[in-house]
Design a protein around this motif. Structure first.
Motif, PDB file in Angstrom:
ATOM      1  N   UNK A 247       1.260 -28.712 -78.104  1.00  0.00           N
ATOM      2  CA  UNK A 247       1.667 -27.395 -78.613  1.00  0.00           C
ATOM      3  C   UNK A 247       0.638 -26.846 -79.613  1.00  0.00           C
ATOM      4  N   UNK A 248       0.076 -27.720 -80.429  1.00  0.00           N
ATOM      5  CA  UNK A 248      -0.891 -27.275 -81.438  1.00  0.00           C
ATOM      6  C   UNK A 248      -0.189 -26.750 -82.680  1.00  0.00           C
ATOM      7  N   UNK A 249      -0.921 -26.689 -83.803  1.00  0.00           N
ATOM      8  CA  UNK A 249      -0.304 -26.259 -85.066  1.00  0.00           C
ATOM      9  C   UNK A 249       0.097 -24.792 -85.008  1.00  0.00           C
ATOM     10  N   UNK A 250      -0.773 -23.963 -84.432  1.00  0.00           N
ATOM     11  CA  UNK A 250      -0.435 -22.542 -84.350  1.00  0.00           C
ATOM     12  C   UNK A 250       0.799 -22.373 -83.476  1.00  0.00           C
ATOM     13  N   UNK A 251       0.779 -23.021 -82.315  1.00  0.00           N
ATOM     14  CA  UNK A 251       1.909 -22.922 -81.397  1.00  0.00           C
ATOM     15  C   UNK A 251       3.210 -23.440 -81.990  1.00  0.00           C
ATOM     16  N   UNK A 252       3.106 -24.362 -82.954  1.00  0.00           N
ATOM     17  CA  UNK A 252       4.307 -24.907 -83.585  1.00  0.00           C
ATOM     18  C   UNK A 252       4.801 -24.048 -84.740  1.00  0.00           C
ATOM     19  N   UNK A 253       3.870 -23.543 -85.541  1.00  0.00           N
ATOM     20  CA  UNK A 253       4.267 -22.939 -86.824  1.00  0.00           C
ATOM     21  C   UNK A 253       4.047 -21.438 -86.935  1.00  0.00           C
ATOM     22  N   UNK A 254       3.020 -20.923 -86.267  1.00  0.00           N
ATOM     23  CA  UNK A 254       2.706 -19.496 -86.404  1.00  0.00           C
ATOM     24  C   UNK A 254       3.686 -18.688 -85.560  1.00  0.00           C
ATOM     25  N   UNK A 255       4.309 -17.718 -86.194  1.00  0.00           N
ATOM     26  CA  UNK A 255       5.397 -17.000 -85.526  1.00  0.00           C
ATOM     27  C   UNK A 255       4.965 -16.340 -84.219  1.00  0.00           C
ATOM     28  N   UNK A 256       3.774 -15.731 -84.265  1.00  0.00           N
ATOM     29  CA  UNK A 256       3.280 -15.040 -83.070  1.00  0.00           C
ATOM     30  C   UNK A 256       2.983 -16.060 -81.965  1.00  0.00           C
ATOM     31  N   UNK A 257       2.360 -17.178 -82.380  1.00  0.00           N
ATOM     32  CA  UNK A 257       1.989 -18.201 -81.398  1.00  0.00           C
ATOM     33  C   UNK A 257       3.213 -18.935 -80.862  1.00  0.00           C
ATOM     34  N   UNK A 258       4.274 -19.014 -81.684  1.00  0.00           N
ATOM     35  CA  UNK A 258       5.501 -19.659 -81.216  1.00  0.00           C
ATOM     36  C   UNK A 258       6.046 -18.968 -79.976  1.00  0.00           C
ATOM     37  N   UNK A 259       5.932 -17.628 -79.930  1.00  0.00           N
ATOM     38  CA  UNK A 259       6.472 -16.948 -78.751  1.00  0.00           C
ATOM     39  C   UNK A 259       5.634 -17.251 -77.513  1.00  0.00           C
ATOM     40  N   UNK A 260       4.345 -17.557 -77.716  1.00  0.00           N
ATOM     41  CA  UNK A 260       3.520 -17.990 -76.583  1.00  0.00           C
ATOM     42  C   UNK A 260       3.996 -19.368 -76.119  1.00  0.00           C
ATOM     43  N   UNK A 261       4.246 -20.238 -77.086  1.00  0.00           N
ATOM     44  CA  UNK A 261       4.764 -21.577 -76.764  1.00  0.00           C
ATOM     45  C   UNK A 261       6.053 -21.460 -75.958  1.00  0.00           C
TER      46      UNK A 261
END
Lengths: 262, 446
Positions: A25-39
């Motif tokens: 998932x990666x740190x951005x994918x886990x914690x960054x709100x914008x990246x979470x929606x990609x996850x």
């Protein structure tokens, strides 16, 4: 209410199971709100296609990319060796990630530290699914719209992946327009090399502003990205131009998930 | 050619080779003071890169017009070596056009000689126009990549001098061939036919109307002028950005095979961290001493390959023209990184020449030549690496200097210090707990 499954590696291992592919998932994918929606978009695709995957969850650590590139090899080695120990413990064979920085580090820098896996970026992964006929992508809301793809440095120049993201976007029945600077000549969004985590050095302009200007030149409806940091940078750039209502910045996984109404 | 000319030639030739070899040895020593780096490519990879990128100039064609113009000069330079070889043999032996008279005359090879020299003439004429175009581009057109601050002063003079040298070489070649042909027209008994070269044959009849002594002078001026310019250029080369005509080949041959995104591993830190995780593990004993340096603060701490790259750089500035930091007004210029590295090596070599082998000054590459503001502006995007026509990596040097700033000097922006401590404590660059890594799942199913 939907019920998407997100299997965690430790739990699968306790049941004696091993997934086909690990979703990093990666740190951005886990914690960054914008990246979470990609996850989430990517997990929806995985669920819809019944792909046998798992995530590491709390056992995942930063790949070490920003530490190594800032110059802190100690922190990089600590993170990398910790990750490799975890991945080897679970006997991981194949890894897919939506972050080109994690992708590059895991693929190119872990092998010499004892971490050998088949690492693919989600652009290549999705392209493969399309080629195999497993993933069908309809244009949906993107039909006839103008999309421009911003190359991520760590996907493009760093790893020669230029076609996979475009192949996915072409499936949307949209008009794919290239910026003046694209592919090998693509301009960085400004986040790489740990720039994401500090203020810019003095200059005339921020790099993401320059890149946004280049994107706006082709008057797109959407800017497509394939990296969580490019996503942040381009989203900020578009906001800076006050165009956030007319131009949306989406990741490849979001395009696919939205087009298929997942 | 008289014995006196032979003696003068031999003195000039030997002297010029002596001086250039001294300088070449110094450059070799400079490169070899770098750290050991094993380039892991195999021969097939090296050969392929050398043929495509160095000989084939593949990466030049990212800018097609400049590439074509450059190709003219390159092909012209390569093929003129045949005539140069003849001049050198003639000079030592006191002969005249020995390749034609001793080897080639009277058979099909004679026609080949005419063909080769005619090609040299045509390419020389084209090169003349290209050189003028390049002078114009550099001095009148004011392309951004040729007017950056790092080119002020000597680098700009260097670039213009090279072009002027090339014009002189071409001028003398035409004096020589036209003078020769005109002499053959004036007195065919004394000056034997050497074939009709396409351009000098056109020019010769007008020159032949002048007194024989003057025509003879023009021919000698051409021959001597050309070879003296060659000797001058040869000795100038190691001091100039033009050294790329030689070093581009070994530099491309030793291209690093890893994907551009790969950054070199620091084996001694890898070991140290590994023993920290597992203190009981038996340390593998290796005979090889891994140097305990933390990146580079000066040239001798860089890899020999980076130092070779610094001498190979011809300051074309394609890297800088594509650098996102430079394009947005930051101080970083990848070309300057290469120029500074070379300047530093040259300054050290000069110091050693003047003050002996233990020379030290109070300067360092990091800080006195390259500032941390430049280094900190890099996004490691690889645009500079991608652009370089001869596979130079300014990024390789930037990363080593950054490593020194952080690990040896603990000189880091506050935000990076926060990031490092987050990475150490939470395994993420931000201050989030590992336990929260799956918080998005509840939103997904919310």
């Amino acid at each position: 209410m939907s019920d998407y499954k997100v299997p965690v590696m430790a739990e699968l291992a306790a049941e004696g199971k091993a997934p086909e592919v690990l979703f990093w998932v990666g740190c951005a994918g886990s914690f960054d709100q914008r990246a979470q929606s990609v996850t989430m978009a990517f997990v929806k695709i995985l669920n819809n296609l019944n792909i046998d995957f798992a995530v590491l969850g709390p056992e995942e650590a930063c790949s070490g990319d920003p530490a190594r590139r800032a110059g802190n090899e100690f922190v990089f080695q600590m993170l990398a060796q910790q990750n490799i120990a975890t991945l080897n413990m679970y006997n991981v064979k194949k890894i897919v990630t939506a972050c080109p920085h994690c992708f590059n580090t895991l693929k190119n820098e872990y092998p010499e530290l004892g971490g050998n896996y088949e690492v693919v970026h989600h652009s290549t992964f999705l392209q493969q699914l399309i080629n195999d006929g497993k993933l069908k992508v309809e244009g949906g809301e993107f039909k006839g719209k103008k999309i421009t793809f911003h190359d991520s440095c760590y996907l493009g120049r760093a790893n020669d992946i230029y076609e996979a993201p475009r192949a996915i976007l072409e499936k949307l029945d949209a008009e794919l327009v290239e910026m003046k600077k694209c592919k090998t000549k693509g301009l960085c969004c400004g986040a790489g090399g740990a720039q994401m985590f500090k203020e810019d050095e003095p200059g005339n302009l921020r790099i993401n502003e320059e890149r946004t200007n280049q994107a706006l030149e082709v008057q797109p409806d959407f800017i497509a990205v394939a990296c969580p940091f490019c996503n942040t940078m381009m989203t900020d750039g578009v906001k800076g131009k006050d165009k956030q209502d007319s131009i949306k910045v989406f990741d490849l996984a979001e395009f696919v998930a939205k087009a298929n109404k997942y | 050619m008289g014995i006196l000319q032979q003696i003068i030639f031999a003195i000039l030739a030997i002297g010029s080779f002596y001086f250039v070899s001294k300088k070449v040895k110094e450059i070799y020593q400079n490169i070899m003071m770098g750290q050991k780096e094993t380039i892991t490519s195999d021969n097939a990879f090296r050969l392929k890169k050398t043929l495509l990128v160095a000989f084939g100039q593949q990466k030049m064609f990212k800018r097609p017009i400049a590439a074509l113009l450059h190709l003219v000069i390159y092909v012209s330079f390569v093929i003129t070596q045949i005539e140069l070889l003849e001049i050198i043999i003639d000079g030592f032996l006191g002969t005249h056009r020995i390749l034609y008279f001793s080897l080639l005359k009277g058979n099909f090879l004679g026609d080949l000689y005419t063909f080769v020299v005619s090609s040299i003439e045509i390419l020389s004429l084209l090169t003349f126009f290209v050189t003028i175009a390049f002078l114009w581009r550099r001095n009148m057109l004011k392309l951004p990549r040729f007017t950056k601050s790092e080119l002020l002063g000597w680098p700009r003079k260097d670039a213009n001098l090279i072009l002027i040298f090339e014009i002189m070489l071409i001028f003398f070649i035409f004096c020589m061939n036209t003078g020769d042909k005109a002499l053959q027209l004036i007195d065919p008994e004394k000056h034997h036919e050497t074939g009709n070269f396409v351009l000098s044959t056109l020019l010769a009849p007008s020159l032949a109307t002048l007194p024989e002594m003057f025509v003879h002078f023009i021919e000698r001026l051409g021959w001597w002028g050309h070879i003296i310019m060659v000797f001058v250029f040869l000795n100038y080369l190691p001091y100039s950005k033009h050294l790329h005509v030689v070093l581009a080949f070994p530099n491309v041959y030793f291209s690093r095979p890893e994907p551009a995104g790969h950054i070199t591993n620091m084996a001694h830190i890898q070991k140290e961290v590994a023993s920290m995780f597992n203190p009981d593990a038996v340390q593998e004993e290796t005979n090889e001493e891994t140097p305990m340096i933390f990146g580079a603060k000066d040239v001798h701490e860089l890899s020999w390959k980076s130092l070779l790259e610094a001498y190979t750089c011809t300051e074309c500035g394609r890297c800088t023209a594509m650098c996102p930091a430079n394009l947005t007004g930051k101080k970083l210029s990848p070309r300057k990184i290469m120029m500074d590295t070379r300047d530093r090596m040259e300054d050290l070599a000069k110091g050693r020449r003047e003050h002996g082998p233990d020379f030290k000054d109070n300067k360092l590459l990091l800080g006195d030549y390259i500032t941390k503001e430049e280094l900190r502006a890099c996004t490691t995007c690889n645009a500079c690496v991608e652009e370089c026509p001869v596979n130079i990596s300014p990024l390789g040097i930037i990363v080593e200097l950054r490593r020194n700033l952080i690990m040896e000097q603990s000189d880091s922006p506050n935000e990076w210090n926060n990031m490092f401590s987050n990475l150490e404590n939470n395994q993420a660059p931000w201050q989030f707990s590992p336990q929260d890594r799956l918080n998005w799942v509840s939103e997904l199913n919310g």
